[in-house]
Scaffold this motif. Structure first.
Motif, PDB file in Angstrom:
ATOM      1  N   THR A  94      59.459  41.416  42.490  1.00 31.68           N
ATOM      2  CA  THR A  94      59.720  40.647  41.277  1.00 31.68           C
ATOM      3  C   THR A  94      59.864  39.166  41.579  1.00 31.68           C
ATOM      4  N   VAL A  95      60.656  38.847  42.599  1.00 31.08           N
ATOM      5  CA  VAL A  95      60.859  37.446  42.968  1.00 31.08           C
ATOM      6  C   VAL A  95      59.568  36.847  43.503  1.00 31.08           C
ATOM      7  N   ARG A  96      58.883  37.611  44.335  1.00 32.03           N
ATOM      8  CA  ARG A  96      57.657  37.100  44.964  1.00 32.03           C
ATOM      9  C   ARG A  96      56.571  36.818  43.933  1.00 32.03           C
ATOM     10  N   SER A  97      56.504  37.602  42.864  1.00 31.60           N
ATOM     11  CA  SER A  97      55.453  37.419  41.874  1.00 31.60           C
ATOM     12  C   SER A  97      55.554  36.074  41.171  1.00 31.60           C
ATOM     13  N   TYR A  98      56.772  35.490  41.108  1.00 30.04           N
ATOM     14  CA  TYR A  98      56.948  34.199  40.441  1.00 30.04           C
ATOM     15  C   TYR A  98      57.025  33.025  41.410  1.00 30.04           C
ATOM     16  N   THR A  99      57.048  33.320  42.711  1.00 32.96           N
ATOM     17  CA  THR A  99      57.175  32.239  43.690  1.00 32.96           C
ATOM     18  C   THR A  99      55.979  32.148  44.635  1.00 32.96           C
ATOM     19  N   VAL A 100      54.951  32.983  44.423  1.00 34.79           N
ATOM     20  CA  VAL A 100      53.773  32.964  45.289  1.00 34.79           C
ATOM     21  C   VAL A 100      53.103  31.592  45.194  1.00 34.79           C
ATOM     22  N   ALA A 101      52.488  31.165  46.294  1.00 37.64           N
ATOM     23  CA  ALA A 101      51.890  29.825  46.339  1.00 37.64           C
ATOM     24  C   ALA A 101      50.673  29.689  45.433  1.00 37.64           C
ATOM     25  N   ASP A 102      49.933  30.773  45.238  1.00 33.24           N
ATOM     26  CA  ASP A 102      48.713  30.723  44.427  1.00 33.24           C
ATOM     27  C   ASP A 102      49.093  30.542  42.951  1.00 33.24           C
ATOM     28  N   ARG A 103      48.736  29.404  42.362  1.00 36.08           N
ATOM     29  CA  ARG A 103      49.130  29.117  40.984  1.00 36.08           C
ATOM     30  C   ARG A 103      48.408  30.033  39.986  1.00 36.08           C
ATOM     31  N   VAL A 104      47.203  30.506  40.333  1.00 38.69           N
ATOM     32  CA  VAL A 104      46.483  31.415  39.437  1.00 38.69           C
ATOM     33  C   VAL A 104      47.217  32.746  39.333  1.00 38.69           C
ATOM     34  N   ILE A 105      47.708  33.252  40.451  1.00 36.37           N
ATOM     35  CA  ILE A 105      48.480  34.492  40.427  1.00 36.37           C
ATOM     36  C   ILE A 105      49.758  34.304  39.622  1.00 36.37           C
ATOM     37  N   ARG A 106      50.426  33.172  39.818  1.00 40.93           N
ATOM     38  CA  ARG A 106      51.643  32.917  39.039  1.00 40.93           C
ATOM     39  C   ARG A 106      51.330  32.877  37.557  1.00 40.93           C
ATOM     40  N   ARG A 107      50.214  32.263  37.180  1.00 47.11           N
ATOM     41  CA  ARG A 107      49.853  32.196  35.772  1.00 47.11           C
ATOM     42  C   ARG A 107      49.585  33.583  35.195  1.00 47.11           C
ATOM     43  N   ILE A 108      48.884  34.416  35.945  1.00 45.74           N
ATOM     44  CA  ILE A 108      48.587  35.769  35.478  1.00 45.74           C
ATOM     45  C   ILE A 108      49.876  36.559  35.275  1.00 45.74           C
ATOM     46  N   VAL A 109      50.786  36.462  36.248  1.00 47.62           N
ATOM     47  CA  VAL A 109      52.051  37.190  36.139  1.00 47.62           C
ATOM     48  C   VAL A 109      52.862  36.697  34.944  1.00 47.62           C
ATOM     49  N   LEU A 110      52.897  35.389  34.750  1.00 44.46           N
ATOM     50  CA  LEU A 110      53.624  34.843  33.593  1.00 44.46           C
ATOM     51  C   LEU A 110      53.019  35.331  32.283  1.00 44.46           C
ATOM     52  N   GLU A 111      51.695  35.401  32.217  1.00 40.32           N
ATOM     53  CA  GLU A 111      51.049  35.876  31.005  1.00 40.32           C
ATOM     54  C   GLU A 111      51.320  37.353  30.756  1.00 40.32           C
ATOM     55  N   MET A 112      51.529  38.122  31.817  1.00 42.84           N
ATOM     56  CA  MET A 112      51.780  39.550  31.679  1.00 42.84           C
ATOM     57  C   MET A 112      53.249  39.884  31.478  1.00 42.84           C
ATOM     58  N   THR A 113      54.132  38.922  31.710  1.00 42.72           N
ATOM     59  CA  THR A 113      55.568  39.212  31.699  1.00 42.72           C
ATOM     60  C   THR A 113      56.034  39.772  30.364  1.00 42.72           C
ATOM     61  N   ALA A 114      55.690  39.092  29.277  1.00 45.84           N
ATOM     62  CA  ALA A 114      56.133  39.548  27.960  1.00 45.84           C
ATOM     63  C   ALA A 114      55.602  40.942  27.651  1.00 45.84           C
ATOM     64  N   VAL A 115      54.359  41.205  28.037  1.00 46.51           N
ATOM     65  CA  VAL A 115      53.764  42.526  27.784  1.00 46.51           C
ATOM     66  C   VAL A 115      54.499  43.603  28.564  1.00 46.51           C
ATOM     67  N   ILE A 116      54.785  43.316  29.838  1.00 46.10           N
ATOM     68  CA  ILE A 116      55.477  44.304  30.678  1.00 46.10           C
ATOM     69  C   ILE A 116      56.900  44.545  30.188  1.00 46.10           C
ATOM     70  N   LEU A 117      57.555  43.507  29.687  1.00 48.27           N
ATOM     71  CA  LEU A 117      58.931  43.657  29.233  1.00 48.27           C
ATOM     72  C   LEU A 117      59.031  44.360  27.879  1.00 48.27           C
ATOM     73  N   LEU A 118      58.088  44.094  26.983  1.00 51.31           N
ATOM     74  CA  LEU A 118      58.239  44.550  25.599  1.00 51.31           C
ATOM     75  C   LEU A 118      57.516  45.863  25.299  1.00 51.31           C
ATOM     76  N   THR A 119      56.302  46.051  25.818  1.00 50.64           N
ATOM     77  CA  THR A 119      55.545  47.253  25.436  1.00 50.64           C
ATOM     78  C   THR A 119      56.223  48.560  25.852  1.00 50.64           C
ATOM     79  N   PRO A 120      56.946  48.627  26.992  1.00 47.43           N
ATOM     80  CA  PRO A 120      57.576  49.914  27.332  1.00 47.43           C
ATOM     81  C   PRO A 120      58.705  50.312  26.388  1.00 47.43           C
ATOM     82  N   ILE A 121      59.215  49.381  25.601  1.00 48.59           N
ATOM     83  CA  ILE A 121      60.347  49.710  24.735  1.00 48.59           C
ATOM     84  C   ILE A 121      59.961  50.808  23.750  1.00 48.59           C
TER      85      ILE A 121
END
Length: 300
Positions: free
Chosen positions: A216-243
Protein backbone atom coordinates in the motif's frame (compact mmCIF):
# COMPACT_ATOMS: atom_id res chain seq x y z
CA UNK A 1 -36.31 6.41 -45.47
CA UNK A 2 -34.17 7.37 -42.49
CA UNK A 3 -34.79 4.09 -40.67
CA UNK A 4 -33.73 1.77 -43.54
CA UNK A 5 -30.63 3.89 -44.11
CA UNK A 6 -29.68 3.60 -40.45
CA UNK A 7 -30.38 -0.12 -40.52
CA UNK A 8 -28.09 -0.49 -43.54
CA UNK A 9 -25.34 1.45 -41.75
CA UNK A 10 -25.75 -0.73 -38.66
CA UNK A 11 -25.61 -3.91 -40.76
CA UNK A 12 -22.53 -2.65 -42.57
CA UNK A 13 -20.85 -1.92 -39.23
CA UNK A 14 -21.64 -5.42 -37.93
CA UNK A 15 -20.22 -6.97 -41.08
CA UNK A 16 -17.05 -4.89 -40.74
CA UNK A 17 -16.69 -6.00 -37.11
CA UNK A 18 -17.35 -9.71 -37.62
CA UNK A 19 -13.96 -10.75 -36.30
CA UNK A 20 -14.31 -8.62 -33.18
CA UNK A 21 -17.83 -9.91 -32.55
CA UNK A 22 -16.71 -13.54 -32.89
CA UNK A 23 -13.82 -13.03 -30.48
CA UNK A 24 -16.05 -11.26 -27.98
CA UNK A 25 -18.82 -13.88 -28.15
CA UNK A 26 -16.38 -16.76 -27.62
CA UNK A 27 -14.75 -15.01 -24.66
CA UNK A 28 -18.16 -14.13 -23.19
CA UNK A 29 -19.35 -17.75 -23.53
CA UNK A 30 -16.24 -18.92 -21.67
CA UNK A 31 -16.93 -16.32 -18.98
CA UNK A 32 -20.45 -17.66 -18.49
CA UNK A 33 -19.19 -21.24 -18.25
CA UNK A 34 -16.56 -20.17 -15.75
CA UNK A 35 -19.25 -18.59 -13.58
CA UNK A 36 -21.01 -21.93 -13.21
CA UNK A 37 -17.71 -23.71 -12.52
CA UNK A 38 -17.09 -21.20 -9.74
CA UNK A 39 -20.60 -21.80 -8.45
CA UNK A 40 -19.99 -25.53 -8.21
CA UNK A 41 -16.80 -24.80 -6.29
CA UNK A 42 -18.81 -22.62 -3.93
CA UNK A 43 -21.31 -25.42 -3.41
CA UNK A 44 -18.47 -27.70 -2.27
CA UNK A 45 -17.31 -25.01 0.17
CA UNK A 46 -20.58 -25.12 2.15
CA UNK A 47 -18.94 -26.82 5.12
CA UNK A 48 -16.06 -24.35 5.18
CA UNK A 49 -18.48 -21.42 5.04
CA UNK A 50 -20.22 -22.78 8.14
CA UNK A 51 -16.93 -23.30 9.99
CA UNK A 52 -15.60 -19.82 9.13
CA UNK A 53 -18.41 -17.29 9.65
CA UNK A 54 -17.76 -14.10 7.75
CA UNK A 55 -16.03 -15.78 4.83
CA UNK A 56 -19.17 -15.69 2.69
CA UNK A 57 -19.25 -11.90 3.14
CA UNK A 58 -15.76 -11.70 1.65
CA UNK A 59 -16.41 -13.90 -1.40
CA UNK A 60 -18.46 -11.53 -3.63
CA UNK A 61 -16.03 -8.68 -2.97
CA UNK A 62 -12.99 -10.89 -3.67
CA UNK A 63 -14.48 -12.14 -6.94
CA UNK A 64 -15.46 -8.61 -7.95
CA UNK A 65 -12.06 -7.13 -7.10
CA UNK A 66 -10.35 -9.43 -9.61
CA UNK A 67 -12.46 -7.91 -12.36
CA UNK A 68 -11.89 -4.41 -11.02
CA UNK A 69 -8.10 -4.70 -11.05
CA UNK A 70 -7.45 -6.94 -14.03
CA UNK A 71 -10.34 -5.62 -16.10
CA UNK A 72 -8.77 -2.17 -15.85
CA UNK A 73 -5.35 -3.60 -16.68
CA UNK A 74 -6.76 -5.44 -19.68
CA UNK A 75 -8.43 -2.24 -20.88
CA UNK A 76 -5.16 -0.28 -20.55
CA UNK A 77 -3.24 -2.97 -22.41
CA UNK A 78 -5.90 -3.03 -25.12
CA UNK A 79 -5.66 0.73 -25.48
CA UNK A 80 -1.87 0.54 -25.67
CA UNK A 81 -2.12 -2.20 -28.28
CA UNK A 82 -4.46 -0.16 -30.50
CA UNK A 83 -2.35 2.97 -30.04
CA UNK A 84 0.84 1.12 -30.98
CA UNK A 85 2.43 1.53 -27.53
CA UNK A 86 2.33 -2.12 -26.43
CA UNK A 87 5.54 -4.14 -26.67
CA UNK A 88 6.03 -7.73 -25.42
CA UNK A 89 8.75 -6.82 -22.92
CA UNK A 90 9.00 -6.33 -19.15
CA UNK A 91 11.84 -3.81 -19.25
CA UNK A 92 11.47 -0.96 -16.71
CA UNK A 93 9.17 1.75 -17.98
CA UNK A 94 7.38 -0.46 -20.51
CA UNK A 95 3.60 -0.74 -20.62
CA UNK A 96 3.62 -4.38 -19.48
CA UNK A 97 6.06 -3.74 -16.62
CA UNK A 98 4.02 -0.84 -15.28
CA UNK A 99 0.78 -2.78 -15.39
CA UNK A 100 2.36 -5.82 -13.72
CA UNK A 101 3.62 -3.57 -10.93
CA UNK A 102 0.17 -2.02 -10.51
CA UNK A 103 -1.45 -5.48 -10.45
CA UNK A 104 0.85 -6.72 -7.69
CA UNK A 105 0.60 -3.74 -5.34
CA UNK A 106 -3.16 -3.28 -5.78
CA UNK A 107 -3.80 -7.00 -5.26
CA UNK A 108 -2.16 -6.98 -1.82
CA UNK A 109 -3.52 -3.61 -0.69
CA UNK A 110 -7.07 -4.32 -1.85
CA UNK A 111 -7.08 -7.78 -0.22
CA UNK A 112 -6.43 -6.22 3.19
CA UNK A 113 -9.13 -3.61 2.57
CA UNK A 114 -11.64 -6.33 1.67
CA UNK A 115 -10.95 -8.17 4.91
CA UNK A 116 -11.50 -4.99 6.93
CA UNK A 117 -14.75 -4.25 5.07
CA UNK A 118 -16.01 -7.80 5.62
CA UNK A 119 -15.43 -7.67 9.37
CA UNK A 120 -17.08 -4.25 9.60
CA UNK A 121 -20.08 -5.44 7.59
CA UNK A 122 -20.54 -8.50 9.81
CA UNK A 123 -20.37 -6.31 12.91
CA UNK A 124 -22.83 -3.80 11.41
CA UNK A 125 -25.39 -6.53 10.70
CA UNK A 126 -24.86 -8.18 14.08
CA UNK A 127 -23.45 -11.39 12.56
CA UNK A 128 -20.51 -13.35 13.99
CA UNK A 129 -17.23 -13.36 12.12
CA UNK A 130 -13.80 -14.88 12.44
CA UNK A 131 -11.11 -12.44 13.68
CA UNK A 132 -9.71 -9.85 11.30
CA UNK A 133 -6.26 -11.44 11.20
CA UNK A 134 -7.73 -14.75 10.05
CA UNK A 135 -9.94 -13.17 7.40
CA UNK A 136 -7.01 -11.02 6.26
CA UNK A 137 -4.85 -14.14 5.90
CA UNK A 138 -7.46 -15.82 3.71
CA UNK A 139 -8.03 -12.69 1.65
CA UNK A 140 -4.36 -11.83 1.10
CA UNK A 141 -2.98 -15.33 0.51
CA UNK A 142 -5.96 -16.43 -1.56
CA UNK A 143 -5.91 -13.17 -3.50
CA UNK A 144 -2.19 -13.52 -4.22
CA UNK A 145 -2.60 -17.08 -5.53
CA UNK A 146 -5.55 -16.22 -7.75
CA UNK A 147 -4.08 -12.96 -8.98
CA UNK A 148 -0.81 -14.64 -9.91
CA UNK A 149 -2.64 -17.04 -12.21
CA UNK A 150 -4.84 -14.31 -13.71
CA UNK A 151 -1.84 -12.03 -14.23
CA UNK A 152 0.15 -14.66 -16.11
CA UNK A 153 -2.74 -15.43 -18.44
CA UNK A 154 -3.51 -11.73 -18.94
CA UNK A 155 0.09 -11.15 -20.00
CA UNK A 156 -0.07 -14.15 -22.33
CA UNK A 157 -3.27 -12.78 -23.90
CA UNK A 158 -1.61 -9.39 -24.36
CA UNK A 159 1.41 -10.88 -26.11
CA UNK A 160 -0.78 -13.07 -28.34
CA UNK A 161 -3.01 -10.11 -29.20
CA UNK A 162 0.07 -8.07 -30.08
CA UNK A 163 1.49 -10.76 -32.34
CA UNK A 164 -1.75 -11.97 -33.96
CA UNK A 165 -3.62 -8.70 -34.22
CA UNK A 166 -6.50 -9.67 -31.90
CA UNK A 167 -8.86 -7.07 -30.47
CA UNK A 168 -7.64 -7.19 -26.87
CA UNK A 169 -10.62 -5.18 -25.61
CA UNK A 170 -13.07 -7.82 -26.84
CA UNK A 171 -11.01 -10.73 -25.51
CA UNK A 172 -9.31 -9.62 -22.31
CA UNK A 173 -12.22 -8.29 -20.24
CA UNK A 174 -14.53 -11.34 -20.46
CA UNK A 175 -11.57 -13.70 -20.20
CA UNK A 176 -10.23 -11.93 -17.12
CA UNK A 177 -13.72 -12.11 -15.64
CA UNK A 178 -13.85 -15.83 -16.36
CA UNK A 179 -10.40 -16.41 -14.87
CA UNK A 180 -11.32 -14.37 -11.82
CA UNK A 181 -14.41 -16.50 -11.28
CA UNK A 182 -12.51 -19.75 -11.73
CA UNK A 183 -9.46 -18.93 -9.62
CA UNK A 184 -10.75 -16.77 -6.76
CA UNK A 185 -12.94 -19.32 -4.99
CA UNK A 186 -10.44 -22.23 -5.16
CA UNK A 187 -7.66 -19.87 -4.04
CA UNK A 188 -9.66 -18.67 -1.04
CA UNK A 189 -10.55 -22.27 -0.22
CA UNK A 190 -6.88 -23.29 -0.29
CA UNK A 191 -5.97 -20.35 1.93
CA UNK A 192 -8.44 -21.52 4.61
CA UNK A 193 -6.25 -24.57 5.27
CA UNK A 194 -3.61 -22.24 6.74
CA UNK A 195 -5.95 -21.54 9.66
CA UNK A 196 -6.06 -25.16 10.77
CA UNK A 197 -2.70 -24.92 12.52
CA UNK A 198 -1.92 -21.92 14.73
CA UNK A 199 1.81 -22.53 14.47
CA UNK A 200 1.51 -21.77 10.75
CA UNK A 201 -1.47 -19.42 10.70
CA UNK A 202 -0.08 -16.72 13.00
CA UNK A 203 3.31 -16.23 11.26
CA UNK A 204 1.63 -16.30 7.84
CA UNK A 205 -0.90 -13.72 9.04
CA UNK A 206 1.84 -11.40 10.29
CA UNK A 207 3.81 -11.72 7.05
CA UNK A 208 0.71 -11.30 4.87
CA UNK A 209 -0.51 -8.17 6.64
CA UNK A 210 3.02 -6.69 6.63
CA UNK A 211 3.36 -7.31 2.88
CA UNK A 212 -0.08 -5.78 2.24
CA UNK A 213 0.80 -2.65 4.23
CA UNK A 214 4.15 -2.35 2.47
CA UNK A 215 2.47 -2.72 -0.93
CA UNK A 216 0.00 0.00 0.00
CA UNK A 217 2.74 2.45 0.95
CA UNK A 218 4.94 1.47 -1.97
CA UNK A 219 2.15 2.00 -4.51
CA UNK A 220 2.01 5.72 -3.63
CA UNK A 221 5.75 6.30 -3.21
CA UNK A 222 7.17 4.46 -6.25
CA UNK A 223 9.52 6.60 -8.35
CA UNK A 224 7.66 5.99 -11.62
CA UNK A 225 5.12 8.84 -11.87
CA UNK A 226 2.98 6.90 -14.40
CA UNK A 227 2.51 4.06 -11.92
CA UNK A 228 1.64 6.55 -9.19
CA UNK A 229 -0.93 8.15 -11.48
CA UNK A 230 -2.53 4.81 -12.32
CA UNK A 231 -2.75 3.84 -8.65
CA UNK A 232 -4.26 7.21 -7.74
CA UNK A 233 -6.84 6.83 -10.49
CA UNK A 234 -7.74 3.35 -9.23
CA UNK A 235 -7.87 4.28 -5.54
CA UNK A 236 -11.47 5.50 -5.44
CA UNK A 237 -12.64 2.47 -7.43
CA UNK A 238 -10.83 0.03 -5.14
CA UNK A 239 -12.15 1.74 -2.02
CA UNK A 240 -15.78 2.21 -3.08
CA UNK A 241 -16.80 -0.64 -5.42
CA UNK A 242 -16.28 -3.44 -2.84
CA UNK A 243 -18.78 -1.81 -0.49
CA UNK A 244 -21.75 -2.96 -2.56
CA UNK A 245 -20.17 -6.41 -2.98
CA UNK A 246 -19.68 -6.74 0.77
CA UNK A 247 -23.29 -5.69 1.35
CA UNK A 248 -24.34 -8.34 -1.17
CA UNK A 249 -22.28 -10.87 0.77
CA UNK A 250 -23.97 -9.80 4.01
CA UNK A 251 -27.39 -10.34 2.45
CA UNK A 252 -26.30 -13.75 1.20
CA UNK A 253 -25.08 -14.54 4.69
CA UNK A 254 -28.48 -13.71 6.14
CA UNK A 255 -30.18 -16.06 3.64
CA UNK A 256 -27.41 -18.63 3.38
CA UNK A 257 -29.55 -21.66 4.24
CA UNK A 258 -32.40 -20.70 1.90
CA UNK A 259 -30.06 -19.95 -1.01
CA UNK A 260 -27.82 -22.97 -0.70
CA UNK A 261 -29.42 -24.66 -3.70
CA UNK A 262 -28.50 -21.57 -5.79
CA UNK A 263 -24.75 -21.81 -5.11
CA UNK A 264 -23.90 -22.74 -8.73
CA UNK A 265 -25.34 -19.48 -10.11
CA UNK A 266 -24.14 -17.02 -7.44
CA UNK A 267 -20.83 -16.00 -9.06
CA UNK A 268 -22.36 -15.62 -12.52
CA UNK A 269 -25.24 -13.55 -11.16
CA UNK A 270 -22.94 -11.37 -9.09
CA UNK A 271 -20.65 -10.77 -12.06
CA UNK A 272 -23.14 -10.65 -14.92
CA UNK A 273 -23.29 -6.89 -15.38
CA UNK A 274 -19.58 -6.18 -14.91
CA UNK A 275 -18.54 -7.00 -18.47
CA UNK A 276 -21.08 -4.86 -20.30
CA UNK A 277 -19.72 -1.36 -20.71
CA UNK A 278 -16.59 -2.12 -18.71
CA UNK A 279 -14.27 -0.57 -21.30
CA UNK A 280 -14.86 1.88 -24.13
CA UNK A 281 -14.30 0.62 -27.69
CA UNK A 282 -10.73 0.90 -28.98
CA UNK A 283 -11.56 3.79 -31.29
CA UNK A 284 -12.99 5.81 -28.40
CA UNK A 285 -9.95 5.03 -26.25
CA UNK A 286 -7.51 6.10 -28.95
CA UNK A 287 -9.49 9.30 -29.50
CA UNK A 288 -9.31 10.04 -25.77
CA UNK A 289 -5.57 9.37 -25.72
CA UNK A 290 -4.86 11.75 -28.58
CA UNK A 291 -7.24 14.42 -27.32
CA UNK A 292 -5.58 14.48 -23.89
CA UNK A 293 -1.98 14.59 -25.05
CA UNK A 294 -0.40 17.42 -27.04
CA UNK A 295 2.09 14.97 -28.53
CA UNK A 296 -0.54 12.52 -29.71
CA UNK A 297 0.43 9.78 -27.27
CA UNK A 298 0.18 9.10 -23.59
CA UNK A 299 1.93 6.51 -21.44
CA UNK A 300 -0.40 3.74 -20.30
Amino acid sequence: MALPRRAQRLWAYWRAEQRTLRQGLVALALRTLAGFVAGLTLAHMAGTLQELPGLIVLIPAAVGMKGTIFGAIGARLGTANVAGLLEPTLRPGSVLQRNVYVAVVTTFSSALWLAVLSVLASAAFGEPSIPLWQLATISIVGGAIGSGLVLMITLALSVLSYRRGWDLDSVSTPMVTALGDMTTLPSLFLATFLLRWDVIAIPVAVISIAVALYATVRSYTVADRVIRRIVLEMTAVILLTPILDVLAGSLLRARQDQLRQLHPVWPGALRGARYTGSAPPPGVQVFLIHSRSPTGSRPV
